[in-house]
Design a protein around this motif. Structure first.
Motif, short mmCIF file in Angstrom:
data_model
loop_
_atom_site.label_atom_id
_atom_site.label_comp_id
_atom_site.label_asym_id
_atom_site.label_seq_id
_atom_site.Cartn_x
_atom_site.Cartn_y
_atom_site.Cartn_z
N SER A 172 0.78 -1.21 0.00
CA SER A 172 0.00 0.00 0.00
C SER A 172 0.81 1.26 0.00
O SER A 172 0.29 2.34 -0.19
N SER A 199 2.37 -2.77 8.98
CA SER A 199 2.95 -3.66 9.98
C SER A 199 3.31 -2.87 11.24
O SER A 199 3.36 -3.42 12.34
N ARG A 200 3.53 -1.58 11.08
CA ARG A 200 3.87 -0.72 12.22
C ARG A 200 2.68 0.11 12.68
O ARG A 200 2.45 0.27 13.88
N ASP A 201 1.94 0.68 11.74
CA ASP A 201 0.82 1.57 12.05
C ASP A 201 -0.47 0.98 11.52
O ASP A 201 -0.63 0.84 10.30
N LYS A 202 -1.37 0.64 12.40
CA LYS A 202 -2.62 0.00 11.98
C LYS A 202 -3.83 0.90 12.16
O LYS A 202 -4.93 0.52 11.76
N LEU A 215 2.10 2.31 2.66
CA LEU A 215 2.06 2.65 4.07
C LEU A 215 2.49 1.42 4.85
O LEU A 215 2.22 0.29 4.45
N ASP A 216 3.14 1.64 5.98
CA ASP A 216 3.64 0.53 6.77
C ASP A 216 2.59 0.06 7.77
O ASP A 216 2.60 0.45 8.93
N ARG A 261 1.76 10.73 8.34
CA ARG A 261 1.45 10.29 6.98
C ARG A 261 0.02 10.74 6.76
O ARG A 261 -0.92 10.18 7.30
#
Length: 214
Positions: free
Chosen positions: A2, A7-10, A4-5, A62
């Motif tokens: 995507s 895995s870190r920011d949900k 966007l990470d 972001r």
């Protein structure tokens, strides 16, 4: 997947209807609670100016544009610096606009047919909305049984109490609006309470607050 990470920011905080004079306070409060992804809906007063200003700051945000209803709005948001586009519906032209700009697009869909259509059109992930009105985490889990290859973002009725259940059901991320950026807290300038709500969501998602990653 995507850009966007997840895995870190949900958690994607949905900022809707926040007066321009409070926008920076809201962003600071969310960041203090560990929420970095902020969607400014385009029906918010001064939304494009807020997106543009936040992109010029050194804050580790972001920032994306939400409630993108057409290509014109998508282009305006991209010109303002939006890092991702989110819609309540699926519009192939919006998806194409974002893809051409190299920006993730999360169109809204609800049924399996709509979800597959959005995915085939090139969606970075599909926003399942309003998921809380059609069965919540159980519905998401059922949809993902045959469609596990499609990244889904749960939006609509998500809060700290059910956030973990949505992630356990298979959501890659959560869009959270009024239960996080509560209009009453904003009107009252209760930034510490807003930070507390962000921290509760971060904890529910087993994320790590910003200060622990410093």
């Amino acid at each position: 997947m995507s850009g966007l990470d997840f895995s870190r920011d949900k958690v994607i905080a949905i900022v809707r209807g926040v007066p321009p004079q409070h926008a920076d306070d809201v962003a600071s409060a969310l960041l203090a609670g560990g929420v970095r992804l902020i969607e400014v809906t385009l029906d918010t007063p001064g939304a494009l100016h807020t997106i543009e200003r936040w992109r010029r700051t050194s804050l580790p945000l972001r920032v994306g544009a939400g409630t993108v209803l057409g290509v014109r709005e998508a282009r305006d948001a991209l010109l303002a610096g939006a890092e991702y586009l989110i819609s309540p519906h699926t519009d192939e032209a919006i998806i194409a606009c974002g893809r051409e700009a190299g920006v993730p697009v999360f169109p809204g869909a609800l049924t399996p047919t709509e979800i597959v259509r959005a995915h085939h059109a090139g969606a970075s992930a599909v926003k399942v909305f309003p998921v809380g009105s059609v069965g919540g985490p159980g519905y998401l889990k059922d949809v993902l049984a045959p469609l596990g290859h499609v990244p889904l973002v749960a939006v609509g009725g998500v809060n700290a109490g059910n956030a973990r259940a949505y992630l356990d059901a298979g959501a890659v991320a959560l869009g959270v609006g009024g239960s996080l950026v509560d209009p009453g807290l904003v009107r009252g300038g209760r930034w510490d309470d807003l930070t507390g709500r962000a921290r509760a969501l971060v904890a529910a998602c087993a994320l790590t607050p910003l200060e622990e990653n410093a």
